[in-house]
Design an enzyme around this catalytic site. Structure first.
Site, PDB file in Angstrom:
ATOM      1  N   GLU A 195       0.843  -1.192   0.000  1.00  0.00           N
ATOM      2  CA  GLU A 195       0.000   0.000   0.000  1.00  0.00           C
ATOM      3  C   GLU A 195       0.877   1.241   0.000  1.00  0.00           C
ATOM      4  OE1 GLU A 195      -3.959  -1.429   2.488  1.00  0.00           O
ATOM      5  OE2 GLU A 195      -2.442  -0.233   3.496  1.00  0.00           O
ATOM      6  N   ARG A 287     -14.230  -8.992  15.783  1.00  0.00           N
ATOM      7  CA  ARG A 287     -14.256  -9.365  17.202  1.00  0.00           C
ATOM      8  C   ARG A 287     -14.480  -8.119  18.045  1.00  0.00           C
ATOM      9  NH1 ARG A 287      -9.477  -7.023  18.399  1.00  0.00           N
ATOM     10  NH2 ARG A 287      -7.773  -7.216  16.891  1.00  0.00           N
ATOM     11  N   ARG A 332      -4.249   2.508  27.997  1.00  0.00           N
ATOM     12  CA  ARG A 332      -3.809   1.155  28.305  1.00  0.00           C
ATOM     13  C   ARG A 332      -2.589   1.232  29.230  1.00  0.00           C
ATOM     14  NH1 ARG A 332      -4.313  -2.351  22.684  1.00  0.00           N
ATOM     15  NH2 ARG A 332      -6.047  -1.173  21.767  1.00  0.00           N
TER      16      ARG A 332
END
Length: 448
Positions: A195, A287, A332
């Site tokens: 890409e 998911r 996180r």
């Protein structure tokens, strides 16, 4: 229901099951014998030794645990077997409901080159690049046509493995070989495609829920550009980079893509925003995402609960565009040492005091005295905050992190505070290159 995972996501799912009155069955490796998800579950089955390949990734062991405990369904969480079509088929063959898309959809989207073809058919904007798997010879030709820098990507897997940015023609062959070898080792598939590298770029993703009755609900975007080596560190919603018109364009394209794919359950469509702000599709995650709480905080929708309702054959209570309000940020917290190039730091947590207060949520499986094993992902907690405005949410996030007491192991807590305080983050004009550009300028990253 069997929860085929560990750590904070297993805890998150077990809590949702208990709120719905559903019995939760946990699986665990011998390293996780005393883990929180094991303690919270109604039943727990040991499925192997510490290595994930001999436990959490062992399909026969997971299926046997579900069958012997009389489970009706399996929730895979994220990572491990969550996007493994062989696991989905094994569940179906055993009469178990898999909480997620079909094996066929996972196969379509798991191969990134094939996913791009599906998106092209749905009219979703794409990053310019090769169509399908590309040999080294084809990559050379395409790179010249696209112009450097270019991005080599593995067709399988995720998490940044099998990806290389190439700035010069003379580096293309070695980068192709290294990326292909890494992908082969990680996913058993070394095929590559190319890409155009969008520089600078922002990483923005759209959350979606689809039921089995044709209902599609898009839940807005999450900005994920604060990342290191393609691993996300901080996410927020809404993105400062999107206008309301651009947001609707992206959500409409995702809705079309879901109908093109015959998508079911929760998923995330990931895009890069180029320097001109135009979006280009890069991949689908079939998911639940690590950062799903960001979306839950701004929409008020419990995504895990909706996953379970969809798996039970129910309709979405609302379709189209989910209402949303305020601003949310997720940080996180990893057991890593930023001063040592983010080296993993397993060990014993001697003190653990998560923050409290209005608009603060902490998703974790860690407790004081817990042992962080060296065998799995290093994330130990997620701090998610919400407030009415972005500035207020940033202030709340900083306050929460300053209150968060973690001792015994190095973590990324101080790094997150440095990022949130930085002029670049506060201004909302950052890109995926942020952390590389800030190296040496953030105190928590300076070698001791």
């Amino acid at each position: 229901m069997l929860v085929a995972n560990r750590g904070e996501i297993a805890v998150r799912i077990i809590r949702a099951l208990h709120e719905l009155g559903v019995e939760a069955v946990a699986v665990y490796s011998t390293a996780d014998r005393d883990a929180l998800h094991v303690r919270l579950a109604d039943q727990a089955i040991c499925i192997g030794p510490p290595s994930a390949t001999e436990s959490y990734l062992r399909i026969p062991n997971v299926i046997a645990a579900a069958e012997t405990t009389g489970c009706e369904a399996v929730h895979p969480g994220y990572g491990f077997l969550s996007e493994n079509p062989a696991f989905v088929r094994a569940c179906v063959e055993s009469g178990l409901i898999f909480v997620g898309p079909s094996a066929e959809v996972i196969e379509k989207t798991g191969d990134k080159a094939r996913a791009k073809a599906e998106m092209r058919a749905a009219g979703v904007p794409l990053v310019p690049g090769t169509e399908g798997v590309a040999t080294l010879a084809e990559v050379r030709v395409a790179a010249v046509e696209l112009g450097f820098p270019v991005l080599l990507k593995a067709t399988a897997g995720g998490g940044g493995k099998g990806m290389r940015v190439v700035d010069r023609p003379e580096d293309l062959e070695s980068a192709y070989g290294a990326a292909s070898a890494e992908a082969e080792a990680a996913f058993g598939d070394g095929s590559m495609y190319l890409e155009k590298a969008l520089v600078p770029a922002r990483h923005v993703e759209i959350q979606v829920l689809c039921d089995g009755h044709g209902g599609v609900l898009t839940l807005g975007e999450r900005e994920c550009s604060i990342q290191r080596r393609h691993q996300k560190l901080i996410e927020e919603s809404p993105s400062a980079a999107l206008t309301s018109e651009a947001r609707e364009t992206m959500e409409a394209s995702v809705e079309r893509a879901c109908r093109q794919l015959g998508y079911l359950n929760a998923g995330t469509f990931e895009f890069l925003l180029g320097p001109d702000g135009s979006p280009s599709f890069i991949e689908v995650n079939c998911r639940l995402q690590v950062e799903h709480p960001v979306t839950e905080m701004v929409t008020g929708i419990d995504i895990v609960r909706e996953q379970l309702r969809i798996a039970a054959g129910e309709r979405l209570s609302v379709t189209g565009r989910a209402p949303r309000a305020g601003h949310a940020i997720e940080i996180r917290i990893n057991a890593e040492d930023p001063r040592r190039d983010f080296a993993p730091a397993p060990g014993l947590v001697s003190r653990f005091r998560p923050p409290l207060g209005p608009g603060v949520r902490v998703d974790t499986a860690v407790f004081e005295g817990a042992s962080i094993p060296p065998f799995y992902d290093s994330m130990i907690a997620k701090v998610i905050v919400r407030d009415d405005t972005r500035d207020a949410a940033i202030a709340r996030a900083i306050r929460s992190l300053e209150e968060f007491e973690i001792e015994g192991i190095p973590t990324t807590r101080d790094l997150a505070i440095d990022i949130l305080r930085s002029r670049e983050f506060r201004g909302g004009a950052y890109s995926t290159s942020y952390l590389a550009e800030m190296e040496g300028r953030l105190p928590s990253m300076v070698p001791a």
